[in-house]
Design a protein around this motif. Structure first.
Motif, short mmCIF file in Angstrom:
data_model
loop_
_atom_site.label_atom_id
_atom_site.label_comp_id
_atom_site.label_asym_id
_atom_site.label_seq_id
_atom_site.Cartn_x
_atom_site.Cartn_y
_atom_site.Cartn_z
N CYS A 112 -54.82 -101.70 71.57
CA CYS A 112 -55.07 -100.45 72.32
C CYS A 112 -55.10 -99.34 71.42
CB CYS A 112 -53.65 -100.38 73.35
SG CYS A 112 -53.44 -102.08 74.30
N LEU B 130 -48.27 -104.77 74.89
CA LEU B 130 -49.44 -104.24 74.28
C LEU B 130 -49.35 -104.17 72.81
CD1 LEU B 130 -49.73 -100.78 76.31
CD2 LEU B 130 -50.62 -103.08 76.84
N ARG C 21 -45.29 -106.67 85.11
CA ARG C 21 -44.16 -106.28 84.31
C ARG C 21 -43.57 -107.70 83.95
NH1 ARG C 21 -46.43 -102.26 84.65
NH2 ARG C 21 -45.95 -100.17 84.98
N GLY D 110 -48.72 -98.13 87.09
CA GLY D 110 -49.58 -98.88 86.29
C GLY D 110 -49.56 -98.35 85.06
N ALA E 177 -45.15 -105.93 80.54
CA ALA E 177 -46.44 -105.76 80.03
C ALA E 177 -46.26 -105.74 78.51
CB ALA E 177 -47.24 -104.41 80.40
N GLN F 239 -58.58 -100.58 81.07
CA GLN F 239 -57.98 -101.56 81.81
C GLN F 239 -56.54 -100.99 82.30
OE1 GLN F 239 -58.07 -104.41 78.63
NE2 GLN F 239 -59.36 -105.62 79.60
N ARG F 240 -56.04 -101.57 83.29
CA ARG F 240 -55.13 -101.27 84.15
C ARG F 240 -54.09 -102.47 84.37
NH1 ARG F 240 -52.85 -100.23 89.29
NH2 ARG F 240 -51.52 -98.37 89.42
N LEU F 241 -52.80 -102.15 83.86
CA LEU F 241 -51.66 -103.46 83.99
C LEU F 241 -50.91 -102.84 85.19
CD1 LEU F 241 -52.64 -103.33 80.81
CD2 LEU F 241 -50.84 -104.89 80.82
N ALA G 227 -48.61 -110.24 80.77
CA ALA G 227 -49.77 -109.82 80.39
C ALA G 227 -49.85 -109.09 79.06
CB ALA G 227 -50.47 -108.90 81.51
N CYS G 228 -50.77 -109.61 78.22
CA CYS G 228 -50.80 -108.98 76.81
C CYS G 228 -52.01 -108.55 76.50
CB CYS G 228 -50.41 -110.22 75.84
SG CYS G 228 -50.55 -109.72 74.10
N ILE G 229 -52.28 -107.27 76.20
CA ILE G 229 -53.68 -106.68 75.87
C ILE G 229 -53.31 -106.05 74.22
CG2 ILE G 229 -54.97 -104.81 76.33
CD1 ILE G 229 -54.53 -104.63 78.91
#
Length: 314
Positions: free
Chosen positions: A111, A145, A141, A120, A143, A136-138, A106-108
């Motif tokens: 931030c 950012l 793994r 999390g 993760a 948002q909560r990730l 997952a990539c956010i």
């Protein structure tokens, strides 16, 4: 949890190490990745700032996107990183997306705050052009950012660095894009990101020559002149590196004087960390007044000369 930090900008990489230290509180390993012809020198600086391990990839010239992507993927595998922090530069944002695709993570992006909560990771980021904050909560793994430059402070050098340095063995691909030359945009002789006092000019300035009075005010206050997006992009009255906002610099001065700035969220994001905000705007409904500690609903062309006079500026 192991954290991996990377940015092609050395100053941004050090800021990411500061963020990593705040997150881990010394209880988790922090690894940095340096790439380029000066990878060794950058690695020593990361080690001096407390990185537990620094992986280096030496290249003959500036690394291209394929090289960065390959090095990042190998660094994640070599370090066993659960969390990857990447500087949200133009290069970093592209690299983060490619890395997420490669390792299935997952990539956010962008931030503005990061916190660990049990297993999390909680993040906050601006969405819809900066108008709203999404939390948002990730849980998965690793993760990934991306963090805007200037969001976190650099860590203080440690008294006795104990981190290790290691060359990262990686098969670098042949670059499909070759750098033929670099032409930088004109830059000013000041760094607004380090200024303790900033006078910001907005679209309330009628013509370019009128910036002179705001420059006088900035000098009288011992500060520097910056601008909002319209003045640093739409009309180019000020250099791009003096832009404050979502698409420019994030600043945290002791005093921020907004002159003729409407206060749209794109600008407010960049000056939210100012200790004291003074707004001068003739529009009583301008959003900047809601962000200010002190508001003057008045014509800046009347107020600013008077301020300069009282400050002994003329």
């Amino acid at each position: 949890m192991t954290l991996l930090a990377f940015s092609e900008s050395r100053s941004t990489l050090l800021e990411l190490l500061g963020a990593a230290r705040e997150l881990t509180l010394g209880n988790r390993a922090v690894t940095a990745l340096t790439i380029g012809p000066d990878a060794a020198a950058a690695a020593e600086e990361c080690r001096a700032c407390g990185a537990d391990k620094v992986l280096t990839v030496a290249t003959d010239g500036p690394p291209g996107p394929e090289v960065i992507r390959a090095a990042l993927g190998e660094a994640v595998r070599a370090s066993g990183a659960d969390l990857v922090l990447i500087g949200a530069t133009r290069t970093g944002i592209d690299a983060a997306a490619a890395l997420g695709q490669e390792v299935g993570a997952a990539c956010i992006s962008e931030c503005t705050s990061i916190a660990l909560e049990g297993a999390g990771i909680l993040v906050e980021r601006r969405v819809y052009g900066g108008r709203f904050v999404a939390r948002q909560r990730l849980a998965g793994r690793p993760a990934i950012l991306t963090v805007p430059p200037g969001r976190f402070g650099r860590p203080s050098p440690v008294d006795t660095p104990t981190g290790t340095l290691a060359a990262l063995p990686v098969a670098l691909p042949e670059p499909r894009v070759r750098l033929l030359g670099v032409s930088e945009k004109p830059r000013s002789d000041v760094d607004v990101g380090k200024a303790e006092t900033i006078v910001a000019a907005g679209r309330g300035i009628r013509q370019r020559e009128d910036l002179a009075i705001l420059e006088q005010l900035a000098q009288a206050l011992g500060g520097v002149l910056a601008g909002s997006r319209p003045l640093t992009g739409d009309v180019d009255w000020l250099p791009m590196d003096r832009r404050i906002g979502l698409s420019g610099k994030t600043v945290k001065p002791k005093l921020y004087v907004a002159c003729g700035v409407s206060g749209q969220i794109e600008h407010v994001v960049g000056m939210k960390g100012a200790r004291t905000v003074v707004a001068i705007n003739s529009d009583a409904k301008a959003p900047i007044h809601e962000e200010a500690d002190y508001s003057l609903v008045a014509d800046l062309y009347e107020v600013v000369p008077e301020l300069i006079s009282r400050l002994g500026g003329r």
